[in-house]
Enzyme design. Structure first.
Site, PDB file in Angstrom:
ATOM      1  N   GLY A  31     -22.452  -0.319 -22.435  1.00 37.51           N
ATOM      2  CA  GLY A  31     -22.106   0.483 -23.600  1.00 37.51           C
ATOM      3  C   GLY A  31     -20.641   0.359 -23.980  1.00 37.51           C
ATOM      4  O   GLY A  31     -19.965  -0.580 -23.559  1.00 37.51           O
ATOM      5  N   LEU A  33     -19.757  -0.352 -26.976  1.00 37.23           N
ATOM      6  CA  LEU A  33     -19.995  -1.691 -27.516  1.00 37.23           C
ATOM      7  C   LEU A  33     -18.878  -2.146 -28.453  1.00 37.23           C
ATOM      8  O   LEU A  33     -18.268  -1.350 -29.161  1.00 37.23           O
ATOM      9  CB  LEU A  33     -21.337  -1.720 -28.247  1.00 37.23           C
ATOM     10  CG  LEU A  33     -22.557  -1.382 -27.376  1.00 37.23           C
ATOM     11  CD1 LEU A  33     -23.845  -1.498 -28.194  1.00 37.23           C
ATOM     12  CD2 LEU A  33     -22.642  -2.270 -26.139  1.00 37.23           C
ATOM     13  N   HIS A  37     -19.984  -7.693 -27.356  1.00 37.27           N
ATOM     14  CA  HIS A  37     -21.405  -7.358 -27.203  1.00 37.27           C
ATOM     15  C   HIS A  37     -22.194  -7.775 -28.455  1.00 37.27           C
ATOM     16  O   HIS A  37     -23.302  -8.299 -28.353  1.00 37.27           O
ATOM     17  CB  HIS A  37     -21.589  -5.852 -26.992  1.00 37.27           C
ATOM     18  CG  HIS A  37     -20.912  -5.299 -25.776  1.00 37.27           C
ATOM     19  ND1 HIS A  37     -19.876  -4.395 -25.843  1.00 37.27           N
ATOM     20  CD2 HIS A  37     -21.116  -5.515 -24.447  1.00 37.27           C
ATOM     21  CE1 HIS A  37     -19.486  -4.070 -24.619  1.00 37.27           C
ATOM     22  NE2 HIS A  37     -20.209  -4.735 -23.749  1.00 37.27           N
ATOM     23  N   GLN A  61     -22.267  -0.570  -9.078  1.00 35.63           N
ATOM     24  CA  GLN A  61     -21.324  -1.687  -9.150  1.00 35.63           C
ATOM     25  C   GLN A  61     -19.864  -1.229  -9.197  1.00 35.63           C
ATOM     26  O   GLN A  61     -18.961  -2.048  -9.346  1.00 35.63           O
ATOM     27  CB  GLN A  61     -21.647  -2.604 -10.330  1.00 35.63           C
ATOM     28  CG  GLN A  61     -21.365  -2.021 -11.702  1.00 35.63           C
ATOM     29  CD  GLN A  61     -21.917  -2.897 -12.813  1.00 35.63           C
ATOM     30  OE1 GLN A  61     -23.127  -3.049 -12.972  1.00 35.63           O
ATOM     31  NE2 GLN A  61     -21.040  -3.508 -13.589  1.00 35.63           N
ATOM     32  N   GLN A 148     -19.271 -15.176 -21.246  1.00 33.65           N
ATOM     33  CA  GLN A 148     -18.385 -16.027 -20.435  1.00 33.65           C
ATOM     34  C   GLN A 148     -17.186 -15.230 -19.912  1.00 33.65           C
ATOM     35  O   GLN A 148     -16.588 -15.574 -18.911  1.00 33.65           O
ATOM     36  CB  GLN A 148     -17.906 -17.202 -21.312  1.00 33.65           C
ATOM     37  CG  GLN A 148     -16.853 -18.108 -20.710  1.00 33.65           C
ATOM     38  CD  GLN A 148     -17.391 -18.987 -19.591  1.00 33.65           C
ATOM     39  OE1 GLN A 148     -18.598 -19.216 -19.501  1.00 33.65           O
ATOM     40  NE2 GLN A 148     -16.510 -19.457 -18.727  1.00 33.65           N
ATOM     41  N   LYS A 149     -16.866 -14.118 -20.595  1.00 33.51           N
ATOM     42  CA  LYS A 149     -15.722 -13.324 -20.173  1.00 33.51           C
ATOM     43  C   LYS A 149     -15.867 -12.891 -18.711  1.00 33.51           C
ATOM     44  O   LYS A 149     -14.921 -12.885 -17.956  1.00 33.51           O
ATOM     45  CB  LYS A 149     -15.574 -12.094 -21.070  1.00 33.51           C
ATOM     46  CG  LYS A 149     -14.282 -11.412 -20.781  1.00 33.51           C
ATOM     47  CD  LYS A 149     -14.224 -10.038 -21.359  1.00 33.51           C
ATOM     48  CE  LYS A 149     -13.371  -9.208 -20.468  1.00 33.51           C
ATOM     49  NZ  LYS A 149     -14.125  -8.297 -19.632  1.00 33.51           N
ATOM     50  N   ASP A 150     -17.099 -12.529 -18.330  1.00 33.55           N
ATOM     51  CA  ASP A 150     -17.357 -12.145 -16.937  1.00 33.55           C
ATOM     52  C   ASP A 150     -18.009 -13.340 -16.248  1.00 33.55           C
ATOM     53  O   ASP A 150     -19.177 -13.304 -15.860  1.00 33.55           O
ATOM     54  CB  ASP A 150     -18.264 -10.910 -16.913  1.00 33.55           C
ATOM     55  CG  ASP A 150     -17.600  -9.732 -17.595  1.00 33.55           C
ATOM     56  OD1 ASP A 150     -16.870  -8.992 -16.952  1.00 33.55           O
ATOM     57  OD2 ASP A 150     -17.790  -9.574 -18.832  1.00 33.55           O
ATOM     58  N   SER A 185     -12.678  -6.084 -24.581  1.00 32.76           N
ATOM     59  CA  SER A 185     -13.310  -5.441 -23.435  1.00 32.76           C
ATOM     60  C   SER A 185     -13.393  -3.942 -23.690  1.00 32.76           C
ATOM     61  O   SER A 185     -12.511  -3.369 -24.342  1.00 32.76           O
ATOM     62  CB  SER A 185     -12.459  -5.702 -22.181  1.00 32.76           C
ATOM     63  OG  SER A 185     -12.774  -4.769 -21.164  1.00 32.76           O
ATOM     64  N   SER A 186     -14.429  -3.316 -23.157  1.00 36.58           N
ATOM     65  CA  SER A 186     -14.543  -1.852 -23.279  1.00 36.58           C
ATOM     66  C   SER A 186     -13.322  -1.201 -22.637  1.00 36.58           C
ATOM     67  O   SER A 186     -12.886  -0.129 -23.056  1.00 36.58           O
ATOM     68  CB  SER A 186     -15.809  -1.352 -22.588  1.00 36.58           C
ATOM     69  OG  SER A 186     -16.924  -2.051 -23.074  1.00 36.58           O
TER      70      SER A 186
HETATM   71  P1  AMP Z   1     -20.217  -4.882 -20.109  1.00 39.50           P
HETATM   72  O1  AMP Z   1     -20.709  -3.863 -21.068  1.00 39.50           O
HETATM   73  O2  AMP Z   1     -18.739  -4.940 -19.987  1.00 39.50           O
HETATM   74  O3  AMP Z   1     -20.935  -4.827 -18.777  1.00 39.50           O
HETATM   75  O4  AMP Z   1     -20.606  -6.284 -20.724  1.00 39.50           O
HETATM   76  C1  AMP Z   1     -21.929  -6.578 -21.109  1.00 39.50           C
HETATM   77  C2  AMP Z   1     -22.011  -8.037 -21.467  1.00 39.50           C
HETATM   78  O5  AMP Z   1     -21.119  -8.323 -22.541  1.00 39.50           O
HETATM   79  C3  AMP Z   1     -21.615  -8.959 -20.296  1.00 39.50           C
HETATM   80  O6  AMP Z   1     -22.492 -10.075 -20.274  1.00 39.50           O
HETATM   81  C4  AMP Z   1     -20.219  -9.370 -20.672  1.00 39.50           C
HETATM   82  O7  AMP Z   1     -19.837 -10.625 -20.148  1.00 39.50           O
HETATM   83  C5  AMP Z   1     -20.326  -9.436 -22.184  1.00 39.50           C
HETATM   84  N1  AMP Z   1     -18.994  -9.331 -22.797  1.00 39.50           N
HETATM   85  C6  AMP Z   1     -18.053  -8.385 -22.546  1.00 39.50           C
HETATM   86  N2  AMP Z   1     -16.911  -8.656 -23.231  1.00 39.50           N
HETATM   87  C7  AMP Z   1     -17.156  -9.790 -23.938  1.00 39.50           C
HETATM   88  C8  AMP Z   1     -16.390 -10.585 -24.832  1.00 39.50           C
HETATM   89  N3  AMP Z   1     -15.129 -10.273 -25.160  1.00 39.50           N
HETATM   90  N4  AMP Z   1     -16.958 -11.694 -25.366  1.00 39.50           N
HETATM   91  C9  AMP Z   1     -18.231 -12.038 -25.045  1.00 39.50           C
HETATM   92  N5  AMP Z   1     -19.022 -11.327 -24.199  1.00 39.50           N
HETATM   93  C10 AMP Z   1     -18.491 -10.224 -23.652  1.00 39.50           C
END
Ligand code: AMP
Length: 283
Positions: A31, A33, A37, A61, A148-150, A185-186
């Site tokens: 979330g 978002l 996302h 996690q 790819q960020k993670d 990033s969130s």
């Molecule tokens: P999260 O909500 O941070 O767990 O991220 C959910 C998904 O979104 C994961 O697959 C992340 O790698 C992807 N994500 C997060 N930030 C980015 C970004 N800046 N660009 C592309 N994908 C992202």
């Protein structure tokens, strides 16, 4: 767009699409978002008929001193973003729905989780792989989309899917960035405006490395020193790690011979940020 909070309702919503012969795309998120996302959701929409977005801040996690409690949560705002992006279903379970009992069954990928973030966040990837395995079993997607960020997460999940013969494909999508280069990033919400400016040094450091590789530098200690130099322009940046690793094993390398992953985690104040690029000496 439907917002469902229970596993049973999610299963019947997905089943309806399946019965109509539709393919299912899945975007797992925590979330808060943002454009990163949204890019995953848009890619999923292009490839799949029905797109499910999960929103679940997964407690397993997070380490004991991490930001589980203060992690941003905004289901209403997220629902608007998903609707606008064209997602079909949001799955937003609460912690009890996902973990009704004390969890005693874990999914763990060895080796690939030892280095990089795994070194500094013990148990983190075990939580990620376990929740993703659960979510894959609940949603039963044809394709799941990761960023790819993670990068370590994406590589670990791919390996879990391969090793456990899970019947889905993992797609990895490019990192979305702010104009400054800062990976979206969130957790950027935690940064003040001045910290955001300093955080742009992360991508500048990665760019410096890419430039040096382009000029023929392959010695990883020279490259990491140069990146530390760029980050050193801000006294508020604390480097957790800067690593150049083999793109398959994620083990440290001394010299880049073809493709390599350059990854880092830094702290600005209490905020931990990660980023990475892939460099290629043949480019
Ligand atoms: P999260 O909500 O941070 O767990 O991220 C959910 C998904 O979104 C994961 O697959 C992340 O790698 C992807 N994500 C997060 N930030 C980015 C970004 N800046 N660009 C592309 N994908 C992202």
């Amino acid at each position: 767009m439907d917002i469902v909070k229970t596993i049973d309702l999610l299963r019947s919503a997905v089943q309806k699409g399946r019965a109509e012969g539709k393919s299912i795309g899945f975007v797992p998120t925590m979330g808060a978002l943002h454009k990163g996302h949204v890019s995953l959701i848009e890619t999923a929409i292009k490839k799949c008929d029905v797109v499910v977005v999960s929103i679940f801040v997964n407690p397993t996690q997070f380490g004991p001193n991490e930001d589980l409690d203060k992690y941003p949560r905004d289901l209403e705002g997220d629902a608007k973003i998903c609707e606008q992006a064209g997602a079909d279903i949001i799955f937003a379970p609460d912690v009890n729905e996902m973990y009704p009992d004390k969890i005693i069954t874990w999914v763990e990928v060895e080796g690939l989780t030892n280095n990089l973030c795994g070194k500094f966040r013990p148990g983190h990837f075990k939580g990620v792989t376990t929740v993703c395995a659960k979510l894959f079993n609940i949603v039963c997607p044809d394709t799941a989309f990761f960023g790819q960020k993670d990068v370590q997460q994406a590589i670990v999940i791919k390996r879990m899917v391969k090793d456990l013969n899970m019947p889905l494909e993992i797609k990895v999508c490019p990192t979305m960035r702010e104009e400054s280069g800062l990976a979206i990033s969130s957790r950027n919400q935690y940064l003040s405006e001045s910290e955001k400016k300093e955080a742009a040094l992360i991508y500048a450091a990665l760019g410096k490395c890419e430039g040096m590789v382009g000029e023929g530098v392959s010695d990883c200690s020279k490259l990491t020193d140069a990146m530390r130099g760029v980050l050193g322009k801000s006294p508020n940046i604390n480097v957790e790690y800067i690593s150049i690793v083999d793109i398959e094993t994620l083990e440290d390398i001394d010299n880049i011979t073809s493709k390599a992953l350059v990854a880092m985690a830094v702290k600005i104040g209490a905020t931990r940020l990660i980023d990475n690029i892939i460099v290629d000496t043949n480019k």
